[in-house]
Motif scaffolding. Structure first.
Motif, PDB file in Angstrom:
ATOM      1  N   UNK A  21       0.839  -1.200   0.000  1.00 25.33           N
ATOM      2  CA  UNK A  21       0.000   0.000   0.000  1.00 25.33           C
ATOM      3  C   UNK A  21       0.866   1.239   0.000  1.00 25.33           C
ATOM      4  N   UNK A  22       0.224   2.386  -0.001  1.00 29.00           N
ATOM      5  CA  UNK A  22       0.996   3.636   0.012  1.00 29.00           C
ATOM      6  C   UNK A  22       1.697   3.840   1.358  1.00 29.00           C
ATOM      7  N   UNK A  23       2.816   4.528   1.296  1.00 27.15           N
ATOM      8  CA  UNK A  23       3.486   4.930   2.527  1.00 27.15           C
ATOM      9  C   UNK A  23       2.702   6.086   3.136  1.00 27.15           C
ATOM     10  N   UNK A  24       2.661   6.144   4.444  1.00 25.75           N
ATOM     11  CA  UNK A  24       1.894   7.151   5.154  1.00 25.75           C
ATOM     12  C   UNK A  24       2.856   8.081   5.880  1.00 25.75           C
ATOM     13  N   UNK A  25       2.642   9.391   5.770  1.00 24.26           N
ATOM     14  CA  UNK A  25       3.462  10.359   6.504  1.00 24.26           C
ATOM     15  C   UNK A  25       3.189  10.183   7.994  1.00 24.26           C
ATOM     16  N   UNK A  26       4.253  10.164   8.785  1.00 23.26           N
ATOM     17  CA  UNK A  26       4.129   9.968  10.231  1.00 23.26           C
ATOM     18  C   UNK A  26       4.981  10.981  10.974  1.00 23.26           C
ATOM     19  N   UNK A  42      -4.746   9.447   9.437  1.00 27.86           N
ATOM     20  CA  UNK A  42      -5.775  10.039  10.295  1.00 27.86           C
ATOM     21  C   UNK A  42      -5.718   9.486  11.721  1.00 27.86           C
ATOM     22  N   UNK A  43      -4.767   8.594  11.997  1.00 27.23           N
ATOM     23  CA  UNK A  43      -4.678   7.990  13.327  1.00 27.23           C
ATOM     24  C   UNK A  43      -3.630   8.638  14.207  1.00 27.23           C
TER      25      UNK A  43
END
Length: 102
Positions: A21-26, A42-43
């Motif tokens: 899946x896509x990488x998520x900015x954290x 969104x978490x």
């Protein structure tokens, strides 16, 4: 290694255990008392960073633990993590909190 070595704001990418899946900015902010607040997509999560059996890890409010590794690449500090569920992240320090003088 001490928790104070990772105090500050970190930003990078988070990859879910499923992969593909896509990488998520954290982002991850670690305070001097070891508490942290993390945001990805969104978490969000809160918990404590600690040293256990000589290893750096954090545990969230739900009891999930993440092993953390701090290393240096091209004169920048990087915090790499792996959850007990297989998700991973790599974060770069964007702001170092100065230790308070007593």
């Amino acid at each position: 290694m001490d928790v104070k070595d990772v105090v500050g704001m970190w930003k990078g990418m988070y990859e879910t255990a499923q992969g593909g899946g896509p990488l998520i900015v954290a982002t991850l902010e670690i305070k001097e008392d070891g508490s942290y607040e993390a945001h990805r997509g969104s978490g969000s999560a809160r918990g404590m960073v600690q040293i256990r059996d000589g290893k750096l890890q954090y545990q969230d409010a739900y009891g999930y633990t993440l092993a953390l590794t701090l290393y240096e690449r091209k004169r920048k500090y990087i915090l790499k993590g792996m959850t007990d569920r297989g998700s991973s992240f790599e974060l770069w320090r964007v702001e170092e909190k100065r230790r308070s003088k007593k």
